[in-house]
Write a protein that holds these residues in place. Structure first.
Motif, PDB file in Angstrom:
ATOM      1  N   MET A 198       0.850  -1.191   0.000  1.00 14.76           N
ATOM      2  CA  MET A 198       0.000   0.000   0.000  1.00 14.76           C
ATOM      3  C   MET A 198       0.888   1.243   0.000  1.00 14.76           C
ATOM      4  O   MET A 198       1.832   1.328   0.772  1.00 14.76           O
ATOM      5  N   LYS A 199       0.572   2.166  -0.894  1.00 15.76           N
ATOM      6  CA  LYS A 199       1.404   3.361  -1.033  1.00 15.76           C
ATOM      7  C   LYS A 199       0.583   4.629  -0.823  1.00 15.76           C
ATOM      8  O   LYS A 199      -0.603   4.682  -1.141  1.00 15.76           O
ATOM      9  N   SER A 200       1.255   5.639  -0.308  1.00 17.51           N
ATOM     10  CA  SER A 200       0.658   6.968  -0.217  1.00 17.51           C
ATOM     11  C   SER A 200       0.694   7.627  -1.591  1.00 17.51           C
ATOM     12  O   SER A 200       1.519   7.278  -2.433  1.00 17.51           O
ATOM     13  N   MET A 201      -0.202   8.576  -1.830  1.00 23.68           N
ATOM     14  CA  MET A 201      -0.155   9.318  -3.087  1.00 23.68           C
ATOM     15  C   MET A 201       0.767  10.533  -2.997  1.00 23.68           C
ATOM     16  O   MET A 201       0.997  11.221  -3.987  1.00 23.68           O
ATOM     17  N   THR A 202       1.296  10.804  -1.812  1.00 22.11           N
ATOM     18  CA  THR A 202       2.180  11.953  -1.623  1.00 22.11           C
ATOM     19  C   THR A 202       3.627  11.484  -1.591  1.00 22.11           C
ATOM     20  O   THR A 202       3.961  10.536  -0.881  1.00 22.11           O
ATOM     21  N   GLY A 203       4.484  12.121  -2.378  1.00 24.61           N
ATOM     22  CA  GLY A 203       5.884  11.727  -2.372  1.00 24.61           C
ATOM     23  C   GLY A 203       6.754  12.653  -3.205  1.00 24.61           C
ATOM     24  O   GLY A 203       6.261  13.548  -3.909  1.00 24.61           O
ATOM     25  N   TYR A 204       8.051  12.423  -3.111  1.00 26.24           N
ATOM     26  CA  TYR A 204       9.027  13.236  -3.855  1.00 26.24           C
ATOM     27  C   TYR A 204      10.229  12.360  -4.192  1.00 26.24           C
ATOM     28  O   TYR A 204      10.653  11.522  -3.393  1.00 26.24           O
ATOM     29  N   GLY A 205      10.759  12.560  -5.393  1.00 29.39           N
ATOM     30  CA  GLY A 205      11.966  11.841  -5.799  1.00 29.39           C
ATOM     31  C   GLY A 205      12.826  12.694  -6.704  1.00 29.39           C
ATOM     32  O   GLY A 205      12.314  13.491  -7.492  1.00 29.39           O
ATOM     33  N   ARG A 206      14.149  12.510  -6.599  1.00 26.08           N
ATOM     34  CA  ARG A 206      15.091  13.293  -7.410  1.00 26.08           C
ATOM     35  C   ARG A 206      16.164  12.360  -7.956  1.00 26.08           C
ATOM     36  O   ARG A 206      16.625  11.459  -7.244  1.00 26.08           O
ATOM     37  N   GLY A 207      16.539  12.580  -9.214  1.00 22.09           N
ATOM     38  CA  GLY A 207      17.570  11.754  -9.817  1.00 22.09           C
ATOM     39  C   GLY A 207      18.468  12.559 -10.732  1.00 22.09           C
ATOM     40  O   GLY A 207      18.011  13.478 -11.415  1.00 22.09           O
ATOM     41  N   GLU A 208      19.766  12.224 -10.737  1.00 23.74           N
ATOM     42  CA  GLU A 208      20.746  12.870 -11.618  1.00 23.74           C
ATOM     43  C   GLU A 208      21.482  11.800 -12.418  1.00 23.74           C
ATOM     44  O   GLU A 208      21.737  10.708 -11.919  1.00 23.74           O
ATOM     45  N   PHE A 209      21.822  12.141 -13.652  1.00 27.49           N
ATOM     46  CA  PHE A 209      22.564  11.191 -14.486  1.00 27.49           C
ATOM     47  C   PHE A 209      23.277  11.954 -15.593  1.00 27.49           C
ATOM     48  O   PHE A 209      22.735  12.910 -16.146  1.00 27.49           O
ATOM     49  N   GLN A 210      24.521  11.509 -15.889  1.00 32.40           N
ATOM     50  CA  GLN A 210      25.288  12.130 -16.972  1.00 32.40           C
ATOM     51  C   GLN A 210      25.716  11.063 -17.961  1.00 32.40           C
ATOM     52  O   GLN A 210      26.208  10.002 -17.584  1.00 32.40           O
ATOM     53  N   GLU A 211      25.504  11.346 -19.226  1.00 29.01           N
ATOM     54  CA  GLU A 211      25.907  10.449 -20.308  1.00 29.01           C
ATOM     55  C   GLU A 211      26.695  11.266 -21.318  1.00 29.01           C
ATOM     56  O   GLU A 211      26.144  12.147 -21.980  1.00 29.01           O
ATOM     57  N   SER A 212      28.001  11.004 -21.410  1.00 28.41           N
ATOM     58  CA  SER A 212      28.878  11.725 -22.333  1.00 28.41           C
ATOM     59  C   SER A 212      28.779  13.227 -22.069  1.00 28.41           C
ATOM     60  O   SER A 212      29.170  13.700 -21.026  1.00 28.41           O
ATOM     61  N   ASN A 213      28.184  13.967 -23.000  1.00 32.72           N
ATOM     62  CA  ASN A 213      28.132  15.430 -22.832  1.00 32.72           C
ATOM     63  C   ASN A 213      26.768  15.929 -22.383  1.00 32.72           C
ATOM     64  O   ASN A 213      26.494  17.120 -22.441  1.00 32.72           O
ATOM     65  N   LYS A 214      25.873  15.029 -21.916  1.00 36.47           N
ATOM     66  CA  LYS A 214      24.553  15.437 -21.461  1.00 36.47           C
ATOM     67  C   LYS A 214      24.363  15.085 -19.988  1.00 36.47           C
ATOM     68  O   LYS A 214      24.650  13.964 -19.566  1.00 36.47           O
ATOM     69  N   SER A 215      23.854  16.055 -19.237  1.00 33.57           N
ATOM     70  CA  SER A 215      23.584  15.852 -17.812  1.00 33.57           C
ATOM     71  C   SER A 215      22.119  16.194 -17.539  1.00 33.57           C
ATOM     72  O   SER A 215      21.633  17.254 -17.945  1.00 33.57           O
ATOM     73  N   PHE A 216      21.411  15.291 -16.866  1.00 27.90           N
ATOM     74  CA  PHE A 216      19.990  15.497 -16.567  1.00 27.90           C
ATOM     75  C   PHE A 216      19.742  15.476 -15.065  1.00 27.90           C
ATOM     76  O   PHE A 216      20.361  14.698 -14.320  1.00 27.90           O
ATOM     77  N   VAL A 217      18.826  16.334 -14.643  1.00 27.55           N
ATOM     78  CA  VAL A 217      18.300  16.318 -13.275  1.00 27.55           C
ATOM     79  C   VAL A 217      16.789  16.213 -13.391  1.00 27.55           C
ATOM     80  O   VAL A 217      16.149  17.035 -14.045  1.00 27.55           O
ATOM     81  N   VAL A 218      16.204  15.180 -12.763  1.00 28.21           N
ATOM     82  CA  VAL A 218      14.756  14.965 -12.810  1.00 28.21           C
ATOM     83  C   VAL A 218      14.204  15.011 -11.394  1.00 28.21           C
ATOM     84  O   VAL A 218      14.706  14.333 -10.491  1.00 28.21           O
ATOM     85  N   GLU A 219      13.172  15.823 -11.193  1.00 28.45           N
ATOM     86  CA  GLU A 219      12.473  15.897  -9.908  1.00 28.45           C
ATOM     87  C   GLU A 219      11.008  15.527 -10.137  1.00 28.45           C
ATOM     88  O   GLU A 219      10.386  16.012 -11.085  1.00 28.45           O
ATOM     89  N   ILE A 220      10.466  14.695  -9.239  1.00 24.89           N
ATOM     90  CA  ILE A 220       9.072  14.266  -9.350  1.00 24.89           C
ATOM     91  C   ILE A 220       8.370  14.509  -8.020  1.00 24.89           C
ATOM     92  O   ILE A 220       8.856  14.083  -6.969  1.00 24.89           O
ATOM     93  N   LYS A 221       7.227  15.185  -8.078  1.00 23.88           N
ATOM     94  CA  LYS A 221       6.387  15.396  -6.898  1.00 23.88           C
ATOM     95  C   LYS A 221       4.998  14.826  -7.173  1.00 23.88           C
ATOM     96  O   LYS A 221       4.469  14.998  -8.272  1.00 23.88           O
ATOM     97  N   THR A 222       4.425  14.166  -6.181  1.00 27.42           N
ATOM     98  CA  THR A 222       3.073  13.624  -6.348  1.00 27.42           C
ATOM     99  C   THR A 222       2.190  14.068  -5.187  1.00 27.42           C
ATOM    100  O   THR A 222       2.636  14.160  -4.040  1.00 27.42           O
ATOM    101  N   ILE A 223       0.924  14.337  -5.503  1.00 25.32           N
ATOM    102  CA  ILE A 223      -0.063  14.708  -4.496  1.00 25.32           C
ATOM    103  C   ILE A 223      -1.365  13.960  -4.790  1.00 25.32           C
ATOM    104  O   ILE A 223      -1.496  13.279  -5.806  1.00 25.32           O
ATOM    105  N   ASN A 224      -2.347  14.125  -3.916  1.00 21.02           N
ATOM    106  CA  ASN A 224      -3.622  13.413  -4.061  1.00 21.02           C
ATOM    107  C   ASN A 224      -4.351  13.793  -5.341  1.00 21.02           C
ATOM    108  O   ASN A 224      -4.389  14.960  -5.741  1.00 21.02           O
ATOM    109  N   HIS A 225      -4.941  12.806  -5.972  1.00 19.00           N
ATOM    110  CA  HIS A 225      -5.788  13.032  -7.145  1.00 19.00           C
ATOM    111  C   HIS A 225      -6.601  11.774  -7.399  1.00 19.00           C
ATOM    112  O   HIS A 225      -6.133  10.659  -7.136  1.00 19.00           O
TER     113      HIS A 225
END
Length: 292
Positions: free
Chosen positions: A1-28
């Protein structure tokens, strides 16, 4: 069982590209995903949504994607050799025609307009996808972990509240049989006071009246159904996957049975117990609104 509220962050670099992804979730009520990302990679939005839907079944999801190019790795310096030769030939011609001695150095040629030109490299599609997916996967993993931890806390608290409701049902079950006998005694006393000993009490009519009252105020079926709903809620809370909608339906049925019990029984003690049960049900309902 999971809550609908949460947060996650991820970083990754591949060769000459760097990404930062942030995800937020709330009730719906549904699975609503909003992605904010650089326009020139917006064609990858569907890939992002598909990846999230595999792990998130319900809730409003806000995704923020930031992409950066590693300094210097996304630029290539192009040399216009034909133009450089033209500059050199022109300089030599001027030297001959005007009898001006001198040599044109490499440094001088490189400074002439358009001999050297910095050009931005085209993004490699596979490289983009690998870098984005690497950051996205880490963000989703962190998000799911947080939602799972919050869901476990909600589950434990909900199980405790269901236990409180179960205890109140047991108290009602002990009290309910006494209500009929107390009604019979009060009715008997009231009739006796009215007859003042002048007339004989009709026991059969009294028995019929008591039986009618017992049938009208009987709550055995409602208590059995309420207990069944509690058992279903406990079982569902232990299940995996998205159970929020099912729990919401079960809680509605629990509230319906509690209302019926309260309306059928006029006993003040049972009424107070029903109020306590409805209070606990409302607390469970509020928690269910945050369950995936």
């Amino acid at each position: 069982m999971k809550s609908m509220t949460g947060y996650g962050r991820g970083e990754f670099q591949e060769s000459n590209k760097s990404f930062v992804v942030e995800i937020k979730t709330i009730n719906h009520r549904y699975n609503d995903i909003l992605v904010k990302m650089p326009r020139h990679i917006s064609h990858l939005e569907e890939m992002v949504k598909r990846s999230i839907k595999e792990k998130v079944n319900r809730g409003r999801v806000e995704v923020y994607i930031n992409m950066e190019s590693v300094e210097g790795n996304d630029v290539e310096v192009a040399v216009n050799l034909a133009l450089a030769k033209s500059y050199k030939e022109a300089a030599e011609k001027i030297s001959r025609e005007l009898s001006i001695a001198g040599e044109l150095s490499l440094e001088s040629i490189m400074k002439f307009p358009d001999v050297l030109k910095a050009e931005k490299l085209e993004d490699d599609e596979d490289e983009l996808k690998r870098a984005l997916y690497g950051a996205l996967e880490k963000a989703i993993e962190a998000l799911v972990g947080m939602r799972s931890r919050e869901g476990e806390k909600l589950r434990e608290d909900m199980i405790e509240k269901l236990g409180n409701i179960d205890s109140k049902i047991s108290e009602i079950e002990k009290r309910a049989p006494l209500v009929v006998s107390e009604y019979k005694e009060k009715l008997n006393q009231r009739i006796s006071d009215m007859l003042e000993g002048k007339y004989e009490l009709d026991e059969s009519r009294l028995a019929n009246e008591v039986a009618y009252f017992a049938d009208k105020s009987g709550i055995d079926e409602e208590l059995v159904r309420l207990r069944s709903h509690i058992s279903q809620a406990r079982s569902t809370a232990q299940s995996e996957g998205a159970v929020g909608k099912k729990l919401d339906f079960i809680v509605q049925e629990m509230n319906r049975e509690a209302n019926t019990i309260g309306s059928k029984v006029g006993d003040i003690d049972i009424t107070n117990m029903v109020v306590d049960i409805k209070t606990e049900i409302e607390k469970v309902r509020e928690q269910v609104q945050n369950i995936e």
